[in-house]
Scaffold this motif. Structure first.
Motif, PDB file in Angstrom:
ATOM      1  N   VAL A  25      30.441  35.632  52.179  1.00 22.26           N
ATOM      2  CA  VAL A  25      30.854  36.990  52.546  1.00 22.26           C
ATOM      3  C   VAL A  25      29.643  37.916  52.576  1.00 22.26           C
ATOM      4  CG1 VAL A  25      33.201  36.714  51.649  1.00 22.26           C
ATOM      5  CG2 VAL A  25      31.412  37.569  50.142  1.00 22.26           C
ATOM      6  N   SER A  26      29.817  39.073  53.194  1.00 16.67           N
ATOM      7  CA  SER A  26      28.673  39.973  53.331  1.00 16.67           C
ATOM      8  C   SER A  26      28.424  40.814  52.081  1.00 16.67           C
ATOM      9  CB  SER A  26      28.856  40.884  54.548  1.00 16.67           C
ATOM     10  OG  SER A  26      30.039  41.637  54.430  1.00 16.67           O
ATOM     11  N   ARG A  27      29.468  41.088  51.299  1.00 10.89           N
ATOM     12  CA  ARG A  27      29.283  41.907  50.099  1.00 10.89           C
ATOM     13  C   ARG A  27      29.754  41.139  48.869  1.00 10.89           C
ATOM     14  NH1 ARG A  27      32.579  47.273  51.110  1.00 10.89           N
ATOM     15  NH2 ARG A  27      34.178  45.688  51.319  1.00 10.89           N
ATOM     16  N   GLY A  28      28.941  41.190  47.829  1.00  9.72           N
ATOM     17  CA  GLY A  28      29.315  40.532  46.575  1.00  9.72           C
ATOM     18  C   GLY A  28      30.067  41.475  45.653  1.00  9.72           C
ATOM     19  N   LYS A  29      30.205  41.056  44.419  1.00  9.67           N
ATOM     20  CA  LYS A  29      30.879  41.868  43.413  1.00  9.67           C
ATOM     21  C   LYS A  29      30.126  43.185  43.226  1.00  9.67           C
ATOM     22  CE  LYS A  29      31.802  37.706  40.737  1.00  9.67           C
ATOM     23  NZ  LYS A  29      31.528  37.081  39.456  1.00  9.67           N
ATOM     24  N   PRO A  30      30.823  44.257  42.980  1.00 11.33           N
ATOM     25  CA  PRO A  30      32.227  44.407  42.618  1.00 11.33           C
ATOM     26  C   PRO A  30      33.175  44.551  43.812  1.00 11.33           C
ATOM     27  CG  PRO A  30      31.178  46.526  42.392  1.00 11.33           C
ATOM     28  CD  PRO A  30      30.106  45.536  42.828  1.00 11.33           C
ATOM     29  N   PHE A  31      32.689  44.324  45.007  1.00  9.07           N
ATOM     30  CA  PHE A  31      33.563  44.405  46.178  1.00  9.07           C
ATOM     31  C   PHE A  31      34.530  43.219  46.186  1.00  9.07           C
ATOM     32  CE2 PHE A  31      29.700  46.696  47.316  1.00  9.07           C
ATOM     33  CZ  PHE A  31      30.247  47.919  47.683  1.00  9.07           C
ATOM     34  N   PRO A  32      35.705  43.370  46.775  1.00  7.87           N
ATOM     35  CA  PRO A  32      36.724  42.320  46.737  1.00  7.87           C
ATOM     36  C   PRO A  32      36.546  41.217  47.771  1.00  7.87           C
ATOM     37  CG  PRO A  32      37.576  44.223  47.900  1.00  7.87           C
ATOM     38  CD  PRO A  32      36.211  44.609  47.373  1.00  7.87           C
ATOM     39  N   ASP A  33      35.496  41.268  48.574  1.00 13.12           N
ATOM     40  CA  ASP A  33      35.357  40.391  49.736  1.00 13.12           C
ATOM     41  C   ASP A  33      35.529  38.899  49.447  1.00 13.12           C
ATOM     42  OD1 ASP A  33      34.488  42.965  50.327  1.00 13.12           O
ATOM     43  OD2 ASP A  33      32.965  42.299  51.735  1.00 13.12           O
ATOM     44  N   VAL A  34      34.927  38.411  48.362  1.00 12.99           N
ATOM     45  CA  VAL A  34      34.987  36.974  48.085  1.00 12.99           C
ATOM     46  C   VAL A  34      36.420  36.546  47.745  1.00 12.99           C
ATOM     47  CG1 VAL A  34      34.391  37.052  45.623  1.00 12.99           C
ATOM     48  CG2 VAL A  34      33.765  35.060  46.998  1.00 12.99           C
ATOM     49  N   TYR A  35      37.155  37.389  47.046  1.00 11.54           N
ATOM     50  CA  TYR A  35      38.553  37.059  46.749  1.00 11.54           C
ATOM     51  C   TYR A  35      39.417  37.151  47.994  1.00 11.54           C
ATOM     52  CZ  TYR A  35      37.684  36.578  41.843  1.00 11.54           C
ATOM     53  OH  TYR A  35      37.227  36.119  40.643  1.00 11.54           O
ATOM     54  N   ALA A  40      47.753  35.178  43.701  1.00 13.70           N
ATOM     55  CA  ALA A  40      46.383  34.848  43.298  1.00 13.70           C
ATOM     56  C   ALA A  40      46.115  35.201  41.836  1.00 13.70           C
ATOM     57  CB  ALA A  40      45.383  35.577  44.192  1.00 13.70           C
ATOM     58  N   VAL A  41      45.464  34.281  41.147  1.00 11.46           N
ATOM     59  CA  VAL A  41      45.039  34.492  39.768  1.00 11.46           C
ATOM     60  C   VAL A  41      43.527  34.318  39.729  1.00 11.46           C
ATOM     61  CG1 VAL A  41      45.169  33.667  37.384  1.00 11.46           C
ATOM     62  CG2 VAL A  41      47.204  33.598  38.854  1.00 11.46           C
ATOM     63  N   ALA A  42      42.848  35.285  39.133  1.00  9.94           N
ATOM     64  CA  ALA A  42      41.390  35.219  39.005  1.00  9.94           C
ATOM     65  C   ALA A  42      41.025  35.160  37.531  1.00  9.94           C
ATOM     66  CB  ALA A  42      40.753  36.447  39.638  1.00  9.94           C
ATOM     67  N   VAL A  43      40.082  34.290  37.198  1.00 10.40           N
ATOM     68  CA  VAL A  43      39.541  34.215  35.846  1.00 10.40           C
ATOM     69  C   VAL A  43      38.085  34.642  35.967  1.00 10.40           C
ATOM     70  CG1 VAL A  43      39.057  32.741  33.858  1.00 10.40           C
ATOM     71  CG2 VAL A  43      41.119  32.350  35.247  1.00 10.40           C
ATOM     72  N   GLU A  44      37.740  35.718  35.301  1.00 11.66           N
ATOM     73  CA  GLU A  44      36.400  36.301  35.415  1.00 11.66           C
ATOM     74  C   GLU A  44      35.776  36.502  34.044  1.00 11.66           C
ATOM     75  OE1 GLU A  44      34.166  37.111  37.518  1.00 11.66           O
ATOM     76  OE2 GLU A  44      35.165  36.819  39.421  1.00 11.66           O
ATOM     77  N   ASP A  45      34.439  36.623  34.034  1.00 11.67           N
ATOM     78  CA  ASP A  45      33.744  36.812  32.762  1.00 11.67           C
ATOM     79  C   ASP A  45      32.878  38.068  32.720  1.00 11.67           C
ATOM     80  OD1 ASP A  45      31.668  36.133  34.427  1.00 11.67           O
ATOM     81  OD2 ASP A  45      30.905  34.508  33.191  1.00 11.67           O
ATOM     82  N   SER A  46      32.923  38.883  33.769  1.00 10.82           N
ATOM     83  CA  SER A  46      32.037  40.045  33.800  1.00 10.82           C
ATOM     84  C   SER A  46      32.767  41.288  34.295  1.00 10.82           C
ATOM     85  CB  SER A  46      30.847  39.771  34.727  1.00 10.82           C
ATOM     86  OG  SER A  46      31.305  39.735  36.076  1.00 10.82           O
ATOM     87  N   PRO A  47      32.242  42.465  33.953  1.00  8.85           N
ATOM     88  CA  PRO A  47      32.849  43.702  34.450  1.00  8.85           C
ATOM     89  C   PRO A  47      32.906  43.782  35.980  1.00  8.85           C
ATOM     90  CG  PRO A  47      31.414  44.182  32.598  1.00  8.85           C
ATOM     91  CD  PRO A  47      31.198  42.728  32.957  1.00  8.85           C
ATOM     92  N   ASN A  48      31.848  43.378  36.664  1.00 10.10           N
ATOM     93  CA  ASN A  48      31.892  43.401  38.132  1.00 10.10           C
ATOM     94  C   ASN A  48      32.893  42.391  38.676  1.00 10.10           C
ATOM     95  OD1 ASN A  48      30.160  45.498  38.646  1.00 10.10           O
ATOM     96  ND2 ASN A  48      28.385  44.218  39.003  1.00 10.10           N
ATOM     97  N   GLY A  49      33.032  41.262  38.012  1.00  9.18           N
ATOM     98  CA  GLY A  49      33.999  40.249  38.433  1.00  9.18           C
ATOM     99  C   GLY A  49      35.431  40.733  38.339  1.00  9.18           C
ATOM    100  N   ILE A  50      35.775  41.392  37.228  1.00 11.26           N
ATOM    101  CA  ILE A  50      37.149  41.886  37.096  1.00 11.26           C
ATOM    102  C   ILE A  50      37.434  43.004  38.082  1.00 11.26           C
ATOM    103  CG2 ILE A  50      37.507  41.098  34.717  1.00 11.26           C
ATOM    104  CD1 ILE A  50      36.940  43.999  33.808  1.00 11.26           C
ATOM    105  N   ARG A  51      36.440  43.804  38.382  1.00  4.39           N
ATOM    106  CA  ARG A  51      36.631  44.866  39.382  1.00  4.39           C
ATOM    107  C   ARG A  51      36.854  44.250  40.764  1.00  4.39           C
ATOM    108  NH1 ARG A  51      34.294  47.041  35.228  1.00  4.39           N
ATOM    109  NH2 ARG A  51      34.363  49.267  34.807  1.00  4.39           N
ATOM    110  N   SER A  52      36.100  43.218  41.072  1.00  3.41           N
ATOM    111  CA  SER A  52      36.227  42.526  42.351  1.00  3.41           C
ATOM    112  C   SER A  52      37.616  41.916  42.520  1.00  3.41           C
ATOM    113  CB  SER A  52      35.152  41.429  42.433  1.00  3.41           C
ATOM    114  OG  SER A  52      35.301  40.645  43.577  1.00  3.41           O
ATOM    115  N   SER A  53      38.049  41.173  41.517  1.00  8.36           N
ATOM    116  CA  SER A  53      39.349  40.496  41.623  1.00  8.36           C
ATOM    117  C   SER A  53      40.507  41.476  41.624  1.00  8.36           C
ATOM    118  CB  SER A  53      39.506  39.463  40.508  1.00  8.36           C
ATOM    119  OG  SER A  53      39.460  40.071  39.239  1.00  8.36           O
ATOM    120  N   LYS A  54      40.422  42.512  40.809  1.00  7.81           N
ATOM    121  CA  LYS A  54      41.512  43.494  40.776  1.00  7.81           C
ATOM    122  C   LYS A  54      41.564  44.283  42.076  1.00  7.81           C
ATOM    123  CE  LYS A  54      44.167  43.875  38.093  1.00  7.81           C
ATOM    124  NZ  LYS A  54      45.514  43.270  38.090  1.00  7.81           N
TER     125      LYS A  54
END
Length: 131
Positions: free
Chosen positions: A49-59, A73-87
């Protein structure tokens, strides 16, 4: 309970995707070392994807590839940017803190927080899991 409901339906289990921040080569290497056999077509990386976390593009790409909706969809994340991306993508978000413990603001993006993968497995997949 949410994950158990999703996994109870075989048609949804077939849509499992693995989203990683590392390259596909890294995913292949680490999963082989762990003794896992992942279908490479089901590995979605931020390199796709063109934008990484915290953008939702990869999800969003992972859901598009799997043909599933955010409510599935269920996301398991370990970082603040990851949870922002998935949410931001609308996923049910579980955080397993790694280097950073969640702040009060981070908790707003989490549907659940568990301390490790064993806790996640015990609570959602197999209550008889042995450590």
């Amino acid at each position: 309970e949410y994950i158990n409901t999703l996994l109870a339906d075989p048609s949804k289990r077939d849509k499992l995707l693995y989203r990683y921040s590392i390259t596909a080569f890294g995913v292949e290497r680490y999963t082989k070392e762990a003794g896992l056999d992942l279908d490479p077509k089901k590995v979605i990386s931020t390199k796709c994807v063109s934008r990484g976390k915290p953008f939702p593009d990869v999800y969003l790409e992972a859901m598009r590839t799997a043909g599933c909706k955010a409510k599935e969809a269920v996301a398991v994340e370990d970082s603040p940017n990851g949870i922002r991306s998935s949410k931001a993508a609308g996923c049910y978000t579980i955080m397993i803190p790694d280097l950073t413990q969640p702040s009060e603001e981070d908790l707003l993006y989490c549907d659940e927080v568990v301390s490790n993968l064993y806790e996640l497995a015990r609570s959602h997949f197999d209550s008889t899991l042995q450590i």
